[in-house]
Design a protein around this motif. Sequence first.
Motif, mmCIF file in Angstrom:
data_model
loop_
_atom_site.group_PDB
_atom_site.id
_atom_site.type_symbol
_atom_site.label_atom_id
_atom_site.label_comp_id
_atom_site.label_asym_id
_atom_site.label_seq_id
_atom_site.Cartn_x
_atom_site.Cartn_y
_atom_site.Cartn_z
ATOM 1 N N MET A 137 0.833 -1.194 0.000
ATOM 2 C CA MET A 137 0.000 0.000 0.000
ATOM 3 C C MET A 137 0.877 1.256 0.000
ATOM 4 S SD MET A 137 -2.971 -1.249 -0.245
ATOM 5 C CE MET A 137 -4.008 0.169 -0.011
ATOM 6 N N PRO A 138 0.363 2.346 -0.583
ATOM 7 C CA PRO A 138 1.126 3.599 -0.554
ATOM 8 C C PRO A 138 1.483 3.975 0.891
ATOM 9 C CG PRO A 138 -0.782 3.808 -1.978
ATOM 10 C CD PRO A 138 -0.901 2.484 -1.267
ATOM 11 N N GLY A 139 2.691 4.434 1.059
ATOM 12 C CA GLY A 139 3.167 4.826 2.386
ATOM 13 C C GLY A 139 3.791 3.671 3.154
ATOM 14 N N GLY A 140 3.764 2.445 2.579
ATOM 15 C CA GLY A 140 4.367 1.296 3.237
ATOM 16 C C GLY A 140 5.876 1.347 3.083
ATOM 17 N N PRO A 141 6.568 0.409 3.698
ATOM 18 C CA PRO A 141 8.033 0.378 3.586
ATOM 19 C C PRO A 141 8.469 0.250 2.126
ATOM 20 C CG PRO A 141 7.236 -1.216 5.220
ATOM 21 C CD PRO A 141 6.029 -0.659 4.510
ATOM 22 N N SER A 142 9.573 0.883 1.810
ATOM 23 C CA SER A 142 10.061 0.781 0.433
ATOM 24 C C SER A 142 11.249 -0.129 0.347
ATOM 25 C CB SER A 142 10.428 2.163 -0.104
ATOM 26 O OG SER A 142 11.313 2.813 0.759
#
Length: 142
Positions: A137-142
Amino acid sequence: MQTQIEPEALVYRLQRATNEHDLEALVGCFGPDYRNETPAHPERGFTGREQVRANWTQIFAAIPDVNCEVLRCAADGDTVWSEWEHRGTRPDGTPHLMRGVVIFGIEHGLAAWARFYLEPVQQDAGSVDQAVRSQVMPGGPS
């Protein structure tokens, strides 16, 4: 006739040195130009057994009862796949628990390189659904 040392023997020498807290024997398991890659944390990679010495000096000081177990071990030529569990107690009394895989490249009976996937065990880290969601999901760990 030269005696061939089984590559898996290195893993068990390393386990014994760790459990005996024998820093010299532990460092002696690694070649002088040992290369450590940590694919999940690339900035943690290093070269040289002196960094192994520095790491384990700190570990033995911080976790005086550290011990490890090799859960599984298999070799393919000079490459050894090993699954580890490290346990101990930190100075504040909290448990130290790490599990994971280390893949070693063996040359002349010593670790020449490793791909290191040993990580702290996270208790109460959430369900598999929560983990997948946080990764995609957007904002999750990259």
